[in-house]
Structure formats: structure tokens, C-alpha cells
Design an enzyme around this catalytic site. Structure first.
Site, PDB file in Angstrom:
ATOM      1  N   PRO A 115      -1.052   8.565  -0.920  1.00 31.74           N
ATOM      2  CA  PRO A 115      -1.127   9.225  -2.217  1.00 31.74           C
ATOM      3  C   PRO A 115      -1.039   8.275  -3.413  1.00 31.74           C
ATOM      4  CG  PRO A 115       0.980   9.682  -1.163  1.00 31.74           C
ATOM      5  CD  PRO A 115       0.122   8.994  -0.154  1.00 31.74           C
ATOM      6  N   ASN A 116      -1.852   8.597  -4.389  1.00 32.21           N
ATOM      7  CA  ASN A 116      -1.921   7.942  -5.696  1.00 32.21           C
ATOM      8  C   ASN A 116      -2.539   6.546  -5.663  1.00 32.21           C
ATOM      9  OD1 ASN A 116      -0.683  10.154  -7.092  1.00 32.21           O
ATOM     10  ND2 ASN A 116       1.227   9.516  -6.125  1.00 32.21           N
TER      11      ASN A 116
ATOM     12  N   ARG B  27      -3.312   3.141 -13.068  1.00 33.04           N
ATOM     13  CA  ARG B  27      -1.928   3.634 -13.157  1.00 33.04           C
ATOM     14  C   ARG B  27      -0.936   2.492 -13.101  1.00 33.04           C
ATOM     15  NH1 ARG B  27       0.397   4.582  -7.211  1.00 33.04           N
ATOM     16  NH2 ARG B  27       2.326   5.134  -8.223  1.00 33.04           N
TER      17      ARG B  27
ATOM     18  N   TYR C 193       1.234  -2.155 -10.282  1.00 33.64           N
ATOM     19  CA  TYR C 193       0.175  -2.127  -9.288  1.00 33.64           C
ATOM     20  C   TYR C 193      -1.065  -2.951  -9.644  1.00 33.64           C
ATOM     21  CZ  TYR C 193       3.043   1.609  -7.459  1.00 33.64           C
ATOM     22  OH  TYR C 193       4.095   2.331  -6.966  1.00 33.64           O
TER      23      TYR C 193
ATOM     24  N   ASN D 267      -0.750   1.724   3.934  1.00 35.53           N
ATOM     25  CA  ASN D 267       0.108   1.897   2.774  1.00 35.53           C
ATOM     26  C   ASN D 267       0.258   3.397   2.591  1.00 35.53           C
ATOM     27  OD1 ASN D 267       1.351   2.100   0.283  1.00 35.53           O
ATOM     28  ND2 ASN D 267       0.168   0.450  -0.641  1.00 35.53           N
TER      29      ASN D 267
ATOM     30  N   ALA E 106       4.267   7.010  -1.349  1.00 35.82           N
ATOM     31  CA  ALA E 106       5.559   7.689  -1.366  1.00 35.82           C
ATOM     32  C   ALA E 106       5.880   8.395  -0.049  1.00 35.82           C
ATOM     33  CB  ALA E 106       5.613   8.687  -2.519  1.00 35.82           C
TER      34      ALA E 106
ATOM     35  N   HIS F 108       8.591   7.064   2.515  1.00 33.28           N
ATOM     36  CA  HIS F 108      10.021   7.313   2.399  1.00 33.28           C
ATOM     37  C   HIS F 108      10.431   8.735   2.754  1.00 33.28           C
ATOM     38  CE1 HIS F 108       9.306   3.648   0.211  1.00 33.28           C
ATOM     39  NE2 HIS F 108       8.522   4.321  -0.606  1.00 33.28           N
TER      40      HIS F 108
ATOM     41  N   ASP G  47       5.937  10.287  13.177  1.00 35.14           N
ATOM     42  CA  ASP G  47       5.602  10.798  14.513  1.00 35.14           C
ATOM     43  C   ASP G  47       4.163  10.469  14.898  1.00 35.14           C
ATOM     44  OD1 ASP G  47       8.142  11.831  14.835  1.00 35.14           O
ATOM     45  OD2 ASP G  47       7.561  13.919  14.438  1.00 35.14           O
TER      46      ASP G  47
ATOM     47  N   GLU H 217       2.626  -1.828   8.216  1.00 35.15           N
ATOM     48  CA  GLU H 217       2.962  -1.148   6.965  1.00 35.15           C
ATOM     49  C   GLU H 217       2.835  -2.143   5.822  1.00 35.15           C
ATOM     50  OE1 GLU H 217       6.888   1.046   5.041  1.00 35.15           O
ATOM     51  OE2 GLU H 217       7.129  -0.200   6.806  1.00 35.15           O
TER      52      GLU H 217
ATOM     53  N   HIS I 278       2.916  -2.602   1.334  1.00 35.10           N
ATOM     54  CA  HIS I 278       3.208  -2.066   0.006  1.00 35.10           C
ATOM     55  C   HIS I 278       2.831  -3.114  -1.018  1.00 35.10           C
ATOM     56  CE1 HIS I 278       5.206   1.417   1.635  1.00 35.10           C
ATOM     57  NE2 HIS I 278       5.819   0.603   2.477  1.00 35.10           N
ATOM     58  N   ILE I 279       2.298  -2.668  -2.118  1.00 33.23           N
ATOM     59  CA  ILE I 279       1.880  -3.564  -3.192  1.00 33.23           C
ATOM     60  C   ILE I 279       3.106  -4.103  -3.924  1.00 33.23           C
ATOM     61  CG2 ILE I 279       0.631  -3.670  -5.378  1.00 33.23           C
ATOM     62  CD1 ILE I 279      -1.248  -1.462  -4.109  1.00 33.23           C
ATOM     63  N   SER I 280       4.030  -3.207  -4.255  1.00 34.74           N
ATOM     64  CA  SER I 280       5.248  -3.625  -4.954  1.00 34.74           C
ATOM     65  C   SER I 280       6.322  -4.004  -3.933  1.00 34.74           C
ATOM     66  CB  SER I 280       5.764  -2.493  -5.845  1.00 34.74           C
ATOM     67  OG  SER I 280       6.204  -1.404  -5.055  1.00 34.74           O
TER      68      SER I 280
ATOM     69  N   ARG J 126      13.093  -1.892  -6.074  1.00 30.67           N
ATOM     70  CA  ARG J 126      12.850  -0.656  -6.826  1.00 30.67           C
ATOM     71  C   ARG J 126      13.974   0.343  -6.578  1.00 30.67           C
ATOM     72  NH1 ARG J 126       6.743   1.036  -6.539  1.00 30.67           N
ATOM     73  NH2 ARG J 126       7.443   2.241  -8.343  1.00 30.67           N
TER      74      ARG J 126
ATOM     75  N   ARG K 117      13.356   4.255  -2.376  1.00 31.50           N
ATOM     76  CA  ARG K 117      12.162   3.562  -1.886  1.00 31.50           C
ATOM     77  C   ARG K 117      12.500   2.492  -0.855  1.00 31.50           C
ATOM     78  NH1 ARG K 117       7.535   4.766  -5.034  1.00 31.50           N
ATOM     79  NH2 ARG K 117       8.053   5.411  -7.147  1.00 31.50           N
TER      80      ARG K 117
END
Length: 148
Positions: A9-10, A17, A22, A71, A74, A77, A84, A95, A97-99, A104, A108
């Protein structure tokens, strides 16, 4: 070697954004760069803001692709269902993540999917994806399998 980059998402809003977190590039532009940088990998890309659609994609490729760079945004978390789904498939997942999620908010800093992933990369901006692809590129075919 087929590798899926799967964004949650996002992440369709990359480049517009929260640029301070990001960056200012769209993922589609970056994906073109990744395809050029990794010609030996057969890369595909999919993004969805919907948890069930992400699960469907994991099921679709999770027994035939050699790797998934994921990625989950959200959902990382919060989603037992994604956890599953990763646990249920054979294809190893990295896995990303950009940040730096550990710099944070406290919520997170817990990943529901990490225990079922081959590894986690975070905090290197879009280069987190490149690092994950380098992992898959360097593996010998017999090293790819991973079961928890």
C-alpha cells in the site's frame, strides 16, 4: 531466474508522497533501471494497495518463481494474513523497506512478515531493492530454497 518485486500500500505514490522519507522517483522509473542493471534476472513488478490482492500474488508466484522482493508497506506491521501467505509458499522472500523502520515510530519496528522471510533490508532508499536483487543474483540455484 524469475524474480517478482512486490509492493504494498501507498508505494504507488513514490515520487509524490513524503519526498523527504521516500524520495522523488516513481517506482516505475526505478524498475526500468533495475531491469537494465540485472539482465540475467527475469524481473516482474506488481503493486497493490489491497491486502488480499497481495496474498493472491504471493500464491500465484510462490511455487514457481525463484525469489520475491517484498515491500509490504504498512501491512508489514499488521498483517498476520501476509505472514501466513509467505510461510505457506516455497519461494524465498526478502523483505525490503525504503526508510529505516527502526528509526521511525515504535509500531513500525515490529515486522509480522520478517520471521518467514529469508532476510530484511531497510533504510537504503530505493537501493534496498537493488541489494535484495544482488542477493538473488549471487545465489547458486541449489541455494535458493528456504523453508521455515
Amino acid at each position: 531466474m524469475k524474480i517478482l518485486i512486490l509492493n504494498g500500500p501507498n508505494l504507488n505514490l513514490l515520487g509524490v508522497r513524503e519526498k523527504s522519507v521516500y524520495g522523488n522517483r516513481s517506482f516505475e522509473d526505478y524498475f526500468e533501471e533495475l531491469k537494465e542493471a540485472f539482465p540475467a534476472l527475469e524481473l516482474s513488478y506488481f503493486q497493490s494497495n489491497t491486502e488480499g490482492t497481495l496474498i493472491d500474488k504471493l500464491h500465484e508466484v510462490g511455487f514457481s518463481y525463484k525469489g520475491i522482493v517484498f515491500n509490504a508497506g504498512a501491512y508489514t506491521h499488521t498483517s498476520v494474513a501476509l505472514s501466513d501467505a509467505i510461510r505457506a509458499i516455497d519461494t524465498p522472500v526478502v523483505e525490503v523497506h525504503i526508510s529505516n523502520v527502526y528509526a521511525r515510530e515504535a509500531w513500525r519496528q515490529k515486522s509480522m512478515i520478517a520471521p518467514y522471510c529469508k532476510g530484511s533490508i531497510s533504510g537504503f532508499g530505493l537501493e534496498s531493492y537493488r541489494l535484495a536483487l544482488q542477493y538473488f543474483e549471487r545465489l547458486k540455484p541449489k541455494q535458493i530454497g528456504f523453508n521455515v
